[in-house]
Design a protein around this motif. Structure first.
Motif, PDB file in Angstrom:
ATOM      1  N   HIS A  63       0.872  -1.196   0.000  1.00 12.09           N
ATOM      2  CA  HIS A  63       0.000   0.000   0.000  1.00 12.09           C
ATOM      3  C   HIS A  63       0.904   1.240   0.000  1.00 12.09           C
ATOM      4  O   HIS A  63       1.124   1.860   1.029  1.00 12.09           O
ATOM      5  N   HIS A  65       2.474   4.946  -1.367  1.00 15.92           N
ATOM      6  CA  HIS A  65       2.200   6.256  -1.976  1.00 15.92           C
ATOM      7  C   HIS A  65       3.531   6.968  -2.183  1.00 15.92           C
ATOM      8  O   HIS A  65       3.936   7.800  -1.370  1.00 15.92           O
ATOM      9  N   TRP A  68       3.438  10.816  -1.963  1.00 13.77           N
ATOM     10  CA  TRP A  68       3.276  11.543  -0.699  1.00 13.77           C
ATOM     11  C   TRP A  68       4.643  12.103  -0.316  1.00 13.77           C
ATOM     12  O   TRP A  68       5.625  11.364  -0.238  1.00 13.77           O
ATOM     13  N   LYS A 186      -8.002   3.099  -7.853  1.00 12.67           N
ATOM     14  CA  LYS A 186      -8.208   3.255  -6.407  1.00 12.67           C
ATOM     15  C   LYS A 186      -9.511   4.011  -6.154  1.00 12.67           C
ATOM     16  O   LYS A 186      -9.741   5.064  -6.754  1.00 12.67           O
ATOM     17  N   HIS A 246      -7.160  -0.963   4.966  1.00 18.03           N
ATOM     18  CA  HIS A 246      -7.634  -0.580   6.305  1.00 18.03           C
ATOM     19  C   HIS A 246      -8.591  -1.595   6.938  1.00 18.03           C
ATOM     20  O   HIS A 246      -8.208  -2.307   7.834  1.00 18.03           O
ATOM     21  N   ASP A 322       0.415   3.940   3.759  1.00 18.37           N
ATOM     22  CA  ASP A 322       0.332   5.344   4.135  1.00 18.37           C
ATOM     23  C   ASP A 322       1.608   5.891   4.770  1.00 18.37           C
ATOM     24  O   ASP A 322       1.541   6.835   5.558  1.00 18.37           O
TER      25      ASP A 322
END
Ligand SMILES: [Zn+2]
Length: 424
Positions: A63, A65, A68, A186, A246, A322
């Protein structure tokens, strides 16, 4: 080109107990795995004397990113211009390989083509970076997680996500991202406290989700969902969305549905986000009291209970999630394995399996990635010490003596670096 890892403790990622032996890599594949030292003959191979260190498959981040950029809000992430942003992605992806993650699954990109452009450059061997599956932006609802527009500034470019209303807009958005070349679409099926829409809200209609899944599947792509609410987890199972991020509030009915379909689904909970937002974000104005008032403490508590139950029911839970927000730094992702052991009742072996074998499956290479096994892709870590006695070892980059991706050393052990220089 052959590389022989000799006298290593082979932790193969399958869950089997480690054995002492040798592993031979030829080209980008594992050619042979032999228990017992000195049984594989490879006269021309570059030799790595493992002296008892552990050889395990490269880890998979489920997961990711890359876009980010260490900012404290989605709106702030979005402000980076695209030119700087793609360079950021290229730079930060290296940190994952440095940390032993040889594959990453994109979980939403901040601007439409960042993930795709990076993946293409990786696949073209322009930069040594992890294997990567590219994600779309987050598809969201008006007012949902990722809608960054303001009433007086209704500009799409302000949004981290792509806002859609109704099946036809969904169809168009899905087709647009697929035109760009994403691997994964997504969708944000639930809210997220920090953005204003509660984590337990479930804003999308079944008609909209069905359209996304239909358009995605006919093109051979996959859907991944931000799904914190129980209802959003059920939507994932009902609509066949394999990748669930999640799943914090999954109730008994959601757990039953997941268990009945456990060979199809993967859950990547992103525990670091919940833990750090709850307890380690004071420097950015989110004190534990504020995080508690937002709902994060309760969510963390409920999520741990739901995830423990999922683990007992044999549902695949994978590390990652995340990293890349201000208070969840990129490159510390192996923390997740420790969290699985500490909070979810995993044995260290189960944590390793989730990061390797299950990782190969979520990367859509269940028969060639994620194990130290003959014929598998040579993504390997040589680790000083035994991760089964201390899973936190994997967070210590000095203990990663060697990192190999696709048969090529990203980090060669000191002794071998010397002989590689001589050989070239
Ligand atoms: Zn995420």
């Amino acid at each position: 080109m052959e590389t022989l890892f000799s006298n290593v403790r082979i932790l193969d990622g399958s869950g089997a107990a480690p054995v002492q032996g040798d592993v031979l890599v030829e080209g980008n594949r594992i050619k042979s795995v032999g228990s017992g030292v000195g049984k594989i003959s490879a006269a021309n191979a570059v030799r790595v004397d493992g002296t008892g260190a552990t050889l395990m498959p490269g880890m998979v981040e489920a997961h990711t990113h890359f876009s980010w950029n260490d900012q404290p809000s989605l709106a702030a992430i979005q402000m980076m211009p695209p030119e700087e942003h793609i360079l950021w992605c290229v730079r930060v992806a290296k940190r994952y390989l440095d940390a032993g993650f040889t594959s990453c699954l994109g979980a939403a990109t901040a601007k439409a083509r960042l993930d795709v452009v990076l993946r293409n450059a990786i696949n073209a061997s322009e930069f040594p970076r992890p294997r990567y599956l590219a994600a779309s932006q987050e598809i969201t609802t008006l007012g949902g997680l990722g809608d960054g527009t303001l009433p007086h500034l209704p500009f799409d470019a302000l949004s981290f996500g792509a806002v859609v209303s109704g099946p036809e807009e969904m169809r168009k958005t899905a087709r647009l991202f697929m035109k760009y070349g994403v691997d994964t679409l997504k969708i944000n099926l639930s809210g997220e406290y920090i953005t204003g829409m509660p984590a337990e809200a479930t804003p999308f209609s079944d008609e909209e989700i069905a359209m996304l899944v239909r358009e995605t599947k006919i093109n051979g792509k996959r859907v991944a969902a931000h799904a914190r609410s129980s209802e959003s987890v059920k939507q994932c199972v009902r609509h066949g969305i394999e990748i669930i991020f999640h799943a914090s509030f999954a109730d008994e009915e959601a757990l039953d549905l997941l268990e009945a379909n456990k060979d199809r689904h993967f859950v990547a909970p992103g525990l670091a986000w919940l833990i750090n937002t709850s307890h380690h974000a004071s420097d950015w104005g989110i004190t534990p009291e504020i995080a508690k008032a937002m709902g994060y403490h309760r969510e963390l508590e409920v999520a741990i209970e739901s995830l423990k139950k999922m683990h007992k029911r044999g549902i695949r839970i994978l590390p990652g999630g995340d990293y890349g927000f201000a208070w969840v730094p990129h490159g510390t992702n192996a923390k997740d394995l420790e969290y699985f052991v500490k909070y979810l009742g995993f044995s260290p072996m189960e944590a390793v399996v989730s990061a390797t074998k299950h990782g190969g499956a979520i990367m859509q290479k269940p028969n060639e990635l994620g194990l130290d096994k003959e014929g598998y892709l040579a993504d390997l870590l040589l680790v000083s010490g035994d991760p089964l006695s201390n899973i936190a070892l994997l967070q210590d980059k000095d203990r990663l003596l060697a990192i190999m991706k696709d048969g090529v050393f990203h980090k060669a052990p000191a002794q071998t670096a010397e002989s590689l220089r001589r050989a070239s």
